[in-house]
Design a protein around this motif. Structure first.
Motif, PDB file in Angstrom:
ATOM      1  N   LYS A 108       0.816  -1.212   0.000  1.00  0.00           N
ATOM      2  CA  LYS A 108       0.000   0.000   0.000  1.00  0.00           C
ATOM      3  C   LYS A 108       0.853   1.267   0.000  1.00  0.00           C
ATOM      4  N   ALA A 109       1.970   1.231   0.721  1.00  0.00           N
ATOM      5  CA  ALA A 109       2.711   2.492   0.899  1.00  0.00           C
ATOM      6  C   ALA A 109       4.175   2.230   1.225  1.00  0.00           C
ATOM      7  N   LEU A 110       4.958   3.287   1.020  1.00  0.00           N
ATOM      8  CA  LEU A 110       6.367   3.315   1.455  1.00  0.00           C
ATOM      9  C   LEU A 110       6.473   4.416   2.497  1.00  0.00           C
ATOM     10  N   ILE A 111       7.137   4.135   3.604  1.00  0.00           N
ATOM     11  CA  ILE A 111       7.447   5.230   4.538  1.00  0.00           C
ATOM     12  C   ILE A 111       8.882   5.647   4.273  1.00  0.00           C
ATOM     13  N   LEU A 112       9.044   6.878   3.878  1.00  0.00           N
ATOM     14  CA  LEU A 112      10.373   7.379   3.552  1.00  0.00           C
ATOM     15  C   LEU A 112      10.714   8.511   4.514  1.00  0.00           C
ATOM     16  N   ASN A 113      11.622   8.212   5.414  1.00  0.00           N
ATOM     17  CA  ASN A 113      12.018   9.203   6.414  1.00  0.00           C
ATOM     18  C   ASN A 113      13.323   9.853   5.956  1.00  0.00           C
ATOM     19  N   ASN A 114      13.223  11.109   5.586  1.00  0.00           N
ATOM     20  CA  ASN A 114      14.340  11.804   4.964  1.00  0.00           C
ATOM     21  C   ASN A 114      14.386  13.242   5.469  1.00  0.00           C
ATOM     22  N   PRO A 115      15.468  13.667   6.146  1.00  0.00           N
ATOM     23  CA  PRO A 115      16.598  12.917   6.670  1.00  0.00           C
ATOM     24  C   PRO A 115      16.138  11.831   7.647  1.00  0.00           C
ATOM     25  N   SER A 116      16.959  10.792   7.742  1.00  0.00           N
ATOM     26  CA  SER A 116      16.529   9.624   8.504  1.00  0.00           C
ATOM     27  C   SER A 116      16.893   9.685   9.988  1.00  0.00           C
ATOM     28  N   ASN A 117      15.944   9.274  10.798  1.00  0.00           N
ATOM     29  CA  ASN A 117      16.202   8.910  12.189  1.00  0.00           C
ATOM     30  C   ASN A 117      16.156   7.381  12.193  1.00  0.00           C
ATOM     31  N   PRO A 118      17.236   6.652  12.465  1.00  0.00           N
ATOM     32  CA  PRO A 118      18.456   7.096  13.131  1.00  0.00           C
ATOM     33  C   PRO A 118      19.690   7.308  12.249  1.00  0.00           C
ATOM     34  N   SER A 119      19.648   7.010  10.933  1.00  0.00           N
ATOM     35  CA  SER A 119      20.933   7.019  10.202  1.00  0.00           C
ATOM     36  C   SER A 119      21.434   8.427   9.903  1.00  0.00           C
ATOM     37  N   GLY A 120      20.518   9.404   9.840  1.00  0.00           N
ATOM     38  CA  GLY A 120      20.930  10.769   9.525  1.00  0.00           C
ATOM     39  C   GLY A 120      21.192  10.989   8.037  1.00  0.00           C
ATOM     40  N   MET A 121      20.938   9.974   7.210  1.00  0.00           N
ATOM     41  CA  MET A 121      21.244  10.106   5.789  1.00  0.00           C
ATOM     42  C   MET A 121      20.155  10.902   5.064  1.00  0.00           C
ATOM     43  N   ILE A 122      20.581  11.575   3.995  1.00  0.00           N
ATOM     44  CA  ILE A 122      19.650  12.366   3.181  1.00  0.00           C
ATOM     45  C   ILE A 122      19.691  11.845   1.753  1.00  0.00           C
ATOM     46  N   TYR A 123      18.533  11.556   1.187  1.00  0.00           N
ATOM     47  CA  TYR A 123      18.442  11.150  -0.224  1.00  0.00           C
ATOM     48  C   TYR A 123      18.574  12.394  -1.103  1.00  0.00           C
ATOM     49  N   SER A 124      19.353  12.270  -2.164  1.00  0.00           N
ATOM     50  CA  SER A 124      19.487  13.387  -3.109  1.00  0.00           C
ATOM     51  C   SER A 124      18.203  13.486  -3.940  1.00  0.00           C
ATOM     52  N   ARG A 125      18.088  14.583  -4.652  1.00  0.00           N
ATOM     53  CA  ARG A 125      16.931  14.796  -5.533  1.00  0.00           C
ATOM     54  C   ARG A 125      16.796  13.648  -6.546  1.00  0.00           C
ATOM     55  N   GLU A 126      17.919  13.239  -7.100  1.00  0.00           N
ATOM     56  CA  GLU A 126      17.894  12.181  -8.130  1.00  0.00           C
ATOM     57  C   GLU A 126      17.467  10.844  -7.509  1.00  0.00           C
ATOM     58  N   GLU A 127      18.022  10.554  -6.336  1.00  0.00           N
ATOM     59  CA  GLU A 127      17.651   9.294  -5.664  1.00  0.00           C
ATOM     60  C   GLU A 127      16.158   9.283  -5.340  1.00  0.00           C
ATOM     61  N   LEU A 128      15.655  10.432  -4.890  1.00  0.00           N
ATOM     62  CA  LEU A 128      14.230  10.517  -4.545  1.00  0.00           C
ATOM     63  C   LEU A 128      13.367  10.335  -5.778  1.00  0.00           C
ATOM     64  N   ALA A 129      13.783  10.974  -6.871  1.00  0.00           N
ATOM     65  CA  ALA A 129      12.992  10.901  -8.104  1.00  0.00           C
ATOM     66  C   ALA A 129      12.887   9.446  -8.563  1.00  0.00           C
ATOM     67  N   ALA A 130      13.983   8.702  -8.436  1.00  0.00           N
ATOM     68  CA  ALA A 130      13.977   7.304  -8.882  1.00  0.00           C
ATOM     69  C   ALA A 130      13.056   6.456  -7.996  1.00  0.00           C
ATOM     70  N   LEU A 131      13.080   6.692  -6.706  1.00  0.00           N
ATOM     71  CA  LEU A 131      12.195   5.939  -5.799  1.00  0.00           C
ATOM     72  C   LEU A 131      10.730   6.324  -6.029  1.00  0.00           C
ATOM     73  N   ALA A 132      10.510   7.620  -6.204  1.00  0.00           N
ATOM     74  CA  ALA A 132       9.133   8.101  -6.397  1.00  0.00           C
ATOM     75  C   ALA A 132       8.546   7.543  -7.690  1.00  0.00           C
ATOM     76  N   GLU A 133       9.381   7.420  -8.709  1.00  0.00           N
ATOM     77  CA  GLU A 133       8.900   6.886  -9.997  1.00  0.00           C
ATOM     78  C   GLU A 133       8.339   5.478  -9.790  1.00  0.00           C
ATOM     79  N   VAL A 134       9.053   4.668  -9.008  1.00  0.00           N
ATOM     80  CA  VAL A 134       8.595   3.294  -8.734  1.00  0.00           C
ATOM     81  C   VAL A 134       7.253   3.345  -7.991  1.00  0.00           C
ATOM     82  N   CYS A 135       7.168   4.206  -7.002  1.00  0.00           N
ATOM     83  CA  CYS A 135       5.935   4.283  -6.193  1.00  0.00           C
ATOM     84  C   CYS A 135       4.744   4.698  -7.056  1.00  0.00           C
ATOM     85  N   VAL A 136       4.945   5.710  -7.874  1.00  0.00           N
ATOM     86  CA  VAL A 136       3.828   6.195  -8.697  1.00  0.00           C
ATOM     87  C   VAL A 136       3.410   5.118  -9.708  1.00  0.00           C
TER      88      VAL A 136
END
Ligand code: PMP
Ligand code: GLU
Length: 398
Positions: free
Chosen positions: A166-194
């Protein structure tokens, strides 16, 4: 007595809040413990925001409001989303609730049917797992590693999707890793979701806390179709040091989601405190310089904590891009005896470190990573120095 709800009885208490409670208890008992448990800024709420809350009480703003929040607060939030991300929301797309926590819960309540799967990248913030379960959904964990800087890939996401997803939970920046997805990385993940018509629950509560001049993209800003699939979760707790005011929000790209959330919440909590909503208006519309002042302090603390941790034999960590957490890798300590306890996993380490080292950190077992413990640097530099001194001593003396 009759059996309690099976779904609710299976829920574990929040590991972050449990560490905090234990830390407070030890402190109250006079034990000189230092705390790196719950991620809560040590700063005061800025004065202009406090004053707005006080003024609201004086002006008699003490009555029920619409469930989703006053029009004023929802317009102020929509204004901030426009300014910060170029995102256009009508105030009716915004749901204000009791912290981002309740917004997440209500989002899942609105989306999930029993047996629906919700994808969770590992490490995941502890409450997601339980909130999905409380709504009778099924959490599906996607493993990551230091090698990918704890980020999932589009292929991994694609492979985890089935007809129940049904859904993806995308925590960005992440608790606990602190990592941030770049615009390009987000676009690629979002494309799959849509493409699979999945909702994206985008928890962006740490968006203002990013370091090294790094930029941040709200996933909802990547296109109209993506925005439609997104529920952006955010709030006042972290950016404005307002944890106790309990103000968070969900910005819904689909009006149907906002309506169902509001309907459910109208029975669950009515609305949040009127004066808290007035304080939130000031947080959103008022000067933003205190956000930047606090961000700079967090960045200095991160730099110190990470650099020093990586000089201590037996442990190491990646340098996070944002938020205020560090995941300390304890692989090398596994099988050793520390503080009289054999360290089999992060739970053992966290317990031994608390009891013998007198330092409270959070085991990442509850975040899906049993070989890590989480430190927060949302605390003073003195606290951080003392914690690391104690870590060195604890590891040296065994
Ligand atoms: N999301 C994440 C990732 C968090 O770390 C937290 C912790 N506070 C929350 C949501 C909830 O924040 P709050 O309820 O204080 O707004
Ligand atoms: N979110 C913070 C944390 O992870 C605060 C505690 C909580 O709400 O879980 O430590």
């Amino acid at each position: 007595m009759k059996e309690l709800s099976r779904v609710s009885s299976a829920i574990k208490p929040s590991a972050t809040l449990a560490v905090n409670a234990k830390f407070q208890e030890m402190k109250a008992a006079g034990i000189p413990v230092v705390g790196f448990g719950a991620g809560e800024p040590d700063f005061e709420t800025p004065d202009n925001i406090k004053e707005a809350g006080i003024r609201a009480i004086r002006e008699g703003k003490t009555r029920y409001t619409p469930t989703a929040g006053t029009m004023e607060v929802r317009k102020a939030i929509a204004g901030r989303l426009q300014k910060d991300f170029g995102l256009t929301y009508d105030h009716t797309d915004i749901i204000v609730s009791n912290g981002a926590k309740m917004c997440l819960y209500a989002t899942l309540t609105a989306l999930v049917n029993p047996g629906d799967e919700v994808i969770l990248p590992v490490p995941y913030w502890v409450s997601y797992w339980e909130m999905i379960s409380m709504n009778q959904g099924v959490p599906v964990a996607l493993p990551t590693s230091e090698a990918t800087r704890f980020k999932i890939t589009p292929d991994q996401l694609e492979a985890a999707i089935n007809e129940k997803t049904k859904a993806l939970i995308l925590n960005n920046p992440s608790n606990p890793s602190g990592m941030i997805y770049s615009r390009e990385e987000l676009a690629a993940l979002a494309e799959v979701c849509v493409r699979h018509d999945l909702y994206i629950i985008a928890d962006e509560i740490y968006y203002s806390l990013r370091y090294d001049g790094r930029s941040f993209t709200s996933v909802a800003s990547l296109g109209d179709e993506i925005k439609k699939h997104c529920i952006v979760i955010n709030g006042a707790s972290k950016a404005y040091a307002m944890t106790g005011w309990r103000v968070g929000y969900a910005a819904c790209g689909d009006k149907a989601v906002a309506k169902v959330m509001s309907n459910c919440m109208s029975h669950m909590l009515g609305s949040i405190g009127t004066m808290n909503q007035c304080a939130m208006v000031e947080a959103m519309n008022g000067p933003q310089d205190s956000v930047e002042t606090m961000r700079q302090a967090f960045e200095a603390r991160r730099n110190y904590l990470v650099e020093r941790m990586n000089t201590i034999p037996g442990v190491h960590c990646l340098k996070p891009d944002g938020a205020f957490y560090v995941m300390m890798n304890i692989d090398e300590l596994l099988g050793k005896t520390l503080g009289g306890r054999v360290i089999r996993n992060a739970d053992d380490f966290a317990m031994a470190f608390l009891e013998k080292g007198l330092v409270a950190v959070v085991s990442c077992t509850a975040f899906g990573c049993p070989n890590y413990v989480r430190w927060t640097y949302a605390c003073s530099m003195d606290n951080i120095k003392e914690g690391l001194d104690r870590l060195e001593k604890f590891l040296r003396e065994g």
